[in-house]
Write a protein that holds these residues in place. Structure first.
Motif, PDB file in Angstrom:
ATOM      1  N   TRP A   1       0.873  -1.167   0.000  1.00  0.00           N
ATOM      2  CA  TRP A   1       0.000   0.000   0.000  1.00  0.00           C
ATOM      3  C   TRP A   1       0.906   1.211   0.000  1.00  0.00           C
ATOM      4  O   TRP A   1       1.902   1.243   0.726  1.00  0.00           O
ATOM      5  CB  TRP A   1      -0.878  -0.012   1.248  1.00  0.00           C
ATOM      6  N   MET A   2       0.574   2.205  -0.814  1.00  0.00           N
ATOM      7  CA  MET A   2       1.377   3.423  -0.864  1.00  0.00           C
ATOM      8  C   MET A   2       0.524   4.605  -0.421  1.00  0.00           C
ATOM      9  O   MET A   2      -0.635   4.736  -0.828  1.00  0.00           O
ATOM     10  CB  MET A   2       1.907   3.670  -2.272  1.00  0.00           C
ATOM     11  N   SER A   3       1.126   5.469   0.403  1.00  0.00           N
ATOM     12  CA  SER A   3       0.432   6.673   0.849  1.00  0.00           C
ATOM     13  C   SER A   3       0.388   7.697  -0.288  1.00  0.00           C
ATOM     14  O   SER A   3       1.078   7.559  -1.302  1.00  0.00           O
ATOM     15  CB  SER A   3       1.152   7.266   2.061  1.00  0.00           C
ATOM     16  N   THR A   4      -0.394   8.751  -0.067  1.00  0.00           N
ATOM     17  CA  THR A   4      -0.524   9.793  -1.082  1.00  0.00           C
ATOM     18  C   THR A   4       0.340  11.016  -0.817  1.00  0.00           C
ATOM     19  O   THR A   4       0.261  11.982  -1.551  1.00  0.00           O
ATOM     20  CB  THR A   4      -1.989  10.245  -1.210  1.00  0.00           C
ATOM     21  N   GLY A   5       1.135  11.002   0.221  1.00  0.00           N
ATOM     22  CA  GLY A   5       2.116  12.059   0.372  1.00  0.00           C
ATOM     23  C   GLY A   5       1.943  13.056   1.490  1.00  0.00           C
ATOM     24  O   GLY A   5       2.788  13.919   1.664  1.00  0.00           O
ATOM     25  N   MET A   6       0.893  12.999   2.268  1.00  0.00           N
ATOM     26  CA  MET A   6       0.752  13.903   3.410  1.00  0.00           C
ATOM     27  C   MET A   6       0.663  13.063   4.677  1.00  0.00           C
ATOM     28  O   MET A   6       0.318  11.891   4.634  1.00  0.00           O
ATOM     29  CB  MET A   6      -0.497  14.762   3.256  1.00  0.00           C
ATOM     30  N   PHE A   7       0.967  13.668   5.797  1.00  0.00           N
ATOM     31  CA  PHE A   7       0.909  12.957   7.078  1.00  0.00           C
ATOM     32  C   PHE A   7      -0.039  13.696   8.007  1.00  0.00           C
ATOM     33  O   PHE A   7      -0.150  14.913   7.929  1.00  0.00           O
ATOM     34  CB  PHE A   7       2.311  12.855   7.690  1.00  0.00           C
ATOM     35  N   PRO A   8      -0.736  12.977   8.889  1.00  0.00           N
ATOM     36  CA  PRO A   8      -0.612  11.534   9.108  1.00  0.00           C
ATOM     37  C   PRO A   8      -1.342  10.714   8.046  1.00  0.00           C
ATOM     38  O   PRO A   8      -2.236  11.208   7.370  1.00  0.00           O
ATOM     39  CB  PRO A   8      -1.253  11.319  10.471  1.00  0.00           C
ATOM     40  N   GLN A   9      -0.929   9.452   7.919  1.00  0.00           N
ATOM     41  CA  GLN A   9      -1.594   8.445   7.101  1.00  0.00           C
ATOM     42  C   GLN A   9      -1.986   7.322   8.061  1.00  0.00           C
ATOM     43  O   GLN A   9      -1.265   7.057   9.015  1.00  0.00           O
ATOM     44  CB  GLN A   9      -0.650   7.884   6.032  1.00  0.00           C
ATOM     45  N   GLU A  10      -3.106   6.670   7.802  1.00  0.00           N
ATOM     46  CA  GLU A  10      -3.503   5.595   8.707  1.00  0.00           C
ATOM     47  C   GLU A  10      -4.271   4.511   7.980  1.00  0.00           C
ATOM     48  O   GLU A  10      -4.798   4.724   6.892  1.00  0.00           O
ATOM     49  CB  GLU A  10      -4.337   6.130   9.866  1.00  0.00           C
ATOM     50  N   PHE A  11      -4.278   3.343   8.608  1.00  0.00           N
ATOM     51  CA  PHE A  11      -5.119   2.237   8.157  1.00  0.00           C
ATOM     52  C   PHE A  11      -5.529   1.430   9.376  1.00  0.00           C
ATOM     53  O   PHE A  11      -4.845   1.440  10.405  1.00  0.00           O
ATOM     54  CB  PHE A  11      -4.420   1.361   7.108  1.00  0.00           C
ATOM     55  N   ILE A  12      -6.676   0.763   9.253  1.00  0.00           N
ATOM     56  CA  ILE A  12      -7.202  -0.048  10.355  1.00  0.00           C
ATOM     57  C   ILE A  12      -7.396  -1.468   9.861  1.00  0.00           C
ATOM     58  O   ILE A  12      -8.018  -1.694   8.816  1.00  0.00           O
ATOM     59  CB  ILE A  12      -8.545   0.509  10.877  1.00  0.00           C
ATOM     60  N   ILE A  13      -6.857  -2.419  10.623  1.00  0.00           N
ATOM     61  CA  ILE A  13      -7.055  -3.843  10.358  1.00  0.00           C
ATOM     62  C   ILE A  13      -8.077  -4.380  11.353  1.00  0.00           C
ATOM     63  O   ILE A  13      -7.939  -4.171  12.561  1.00  0.00           O
ATOM     64  CB  ILE A  13      -5.743  -4.647  10.490  1.00  0.00           C
ATOM     65  N   ARG A  14      -9.102  -5.067  10.818  1.00  0.00           N
ATOM     66  CA  ARG A  14     -10.079  -5.761  11.669  1.00  0.00           C
ATOM     67  C   ARG A  14      -9.782  -7.252  11.582  1.00  0.00           C
ATOM     68  O   ARG A  14      -9.643  -7.809  10.493  1.00  0.00           O
ATOM     69  CB  ARG A  14     -11.514  -5.507  11.212  1.00  0.00           C
ATOM     70  N   PHE A  15      -9.707  -7.904  12.721  1.00  0.00           N
ATOM     71  CA  PHE A  15      -9.465  -9.340  12.779  1.00  0.00           C
ATOM     72  C   PHE A  15     -10.799 -10.086  12.745  1.00  0.00           C
ATOM     73  O   PHE A  15     -11.846  -9.529  13.072  1.00  0.00           O
ATOM     74  CB  PHE A  15      -8.673  -9.702  14.031  1.00  0.00           C
ATOM     75  N   ALA A  16     -10.748 -11.335  12.361  1.00  0.00           N
ATOM     76  CA  ALA A  16     -11.957 -12.153  12.269  1.00  0.00           C
ATOM     77  C   ALA A  16     -12.644 -12.286  13.632  1.00  0.00           C
ATOM     78  O   ALA A  16     -13.858 -12.431  13.714  1.00  0.00           O
ATOM     79  CB  ALA A  16     -11.629 -13.529  11.703  1.00  0.00           C
ATOM     80  N   GLU A  17     -11.858 -12.214  14.702  1.00  0.00           N
ATOM     81  CA  GLU A  17     -12.395 -12.281  16.058  1.00  0.00           C
ATOM     82  C   GLU A  17     -11.449 -11.570  17.008  1.00  0.00           C
ATOM     83  O   GLU A  17     -10.299 -11.307  16.664  1.00  0.00           O
ATOM     84  CB  GLU A  17     -12.593 -13.735  16.496  1.00  0.00           C
ATOM     85  N   SER A  18     -11.917 -11.262  18.193  1.00  0.00           N
ATOM     86  CA  SER A  18     -11.079 -10.635  19.216  1.00  0.00           C
ATOM     87  C   SER A  18      -9.916 -11.566  19.541  1.00  0.00           C
ATOM     88  O   SER A  18     -10.099 -12.780  19.618  1.00  0.00           O
ATOM     89  CB  SER A  18     -11.914 -10.363  20.469  1.00  0.00           C
ATOM     90  N   MET A  19      -8.739 -10.995  19.714  1.00  0.00           N
ATOM     91  CA  MET A  19      -7.574 -11.843  19.945  1.00  0.00           C
ATOM     92  C   MET A  19      -6.536 -11.170  20.820  1.00  0.00           C
ATOM     93  O   MET A  19      -6.497  -9.954  20.916  1.00  0.00           O
ATOM     94  CB  MET A  19      -6.952 -12.225  18.607  1.00  0.00           C
TER      95      MET A  19
END
Length: 133
Positions: free
Chosen positions: A37-55
């Motif tokens: 994944w490549m950012s578009t050039g400004m900060f901050p940049q973020e992403f969220i990962i959701r897991f199949a279940e709580s872990m």
């Protein structure tokens, strides 16, 4: 060890601050460090990962390029709200090869992890893979 941060095991990217059709955020969880994944050039940049279940998560490993400072937050809600800061790390600059960083999370429980790149060594950063144990 099985990596629950893989799309093949039910993980999802539920938010990304930017997206490029050639380098979509889903590449972060495809298990392949050759895609990214490549950012578009400004900060901050973020992403969220959701897991199949709580872990419980002992360790996060991030393969990336040009990331300088990263914050990680967790959520235990079903809908990616109420995030709590759990780690912040400055990465060493590596010229010409991927940064590989292990971030201990000491068995924290989460359904979502938010990764916030607050600064980079260049205008653009790439995240090739995130894995969890």
């Amino acid at each position: 060890m099985i990596d629950p941060a893989l799309v093949s095991l039910g993980a999802q990217i539920v938010l990304a601050a930017s997206s490029d059709e050639n380098h979509p955020p889903e590449n972060i969880i495809d298990g392949n460090t050759a895609t990214f994944w490549m950012s578009t050039g400004m900060f901050p940049q973020e992403f969220i990962i959701r897991f199949a279940e709580s872990m419980k998560i002992a360790l996060v490993t991030m393969h990336c390029y040009n990331v300088k400072t990263l914050k990680i937050e967790k959520s235990i809600s079903d809908d990616a709200t109420d995030f709590e800061a759990i780690s912040e790390k400055e990465f060493e600059h590596t010229e010409g090869h991927l940064q590989t960083n292990d971030i201990p999370l000491n068995g924290t429980t989460a359904t979502h992890l938010r990764f916030i790149v607050t600064s980079g060594y260049d205008h653009f950063v790439s995240v090739h893979r995130v894995s969890v144990e």
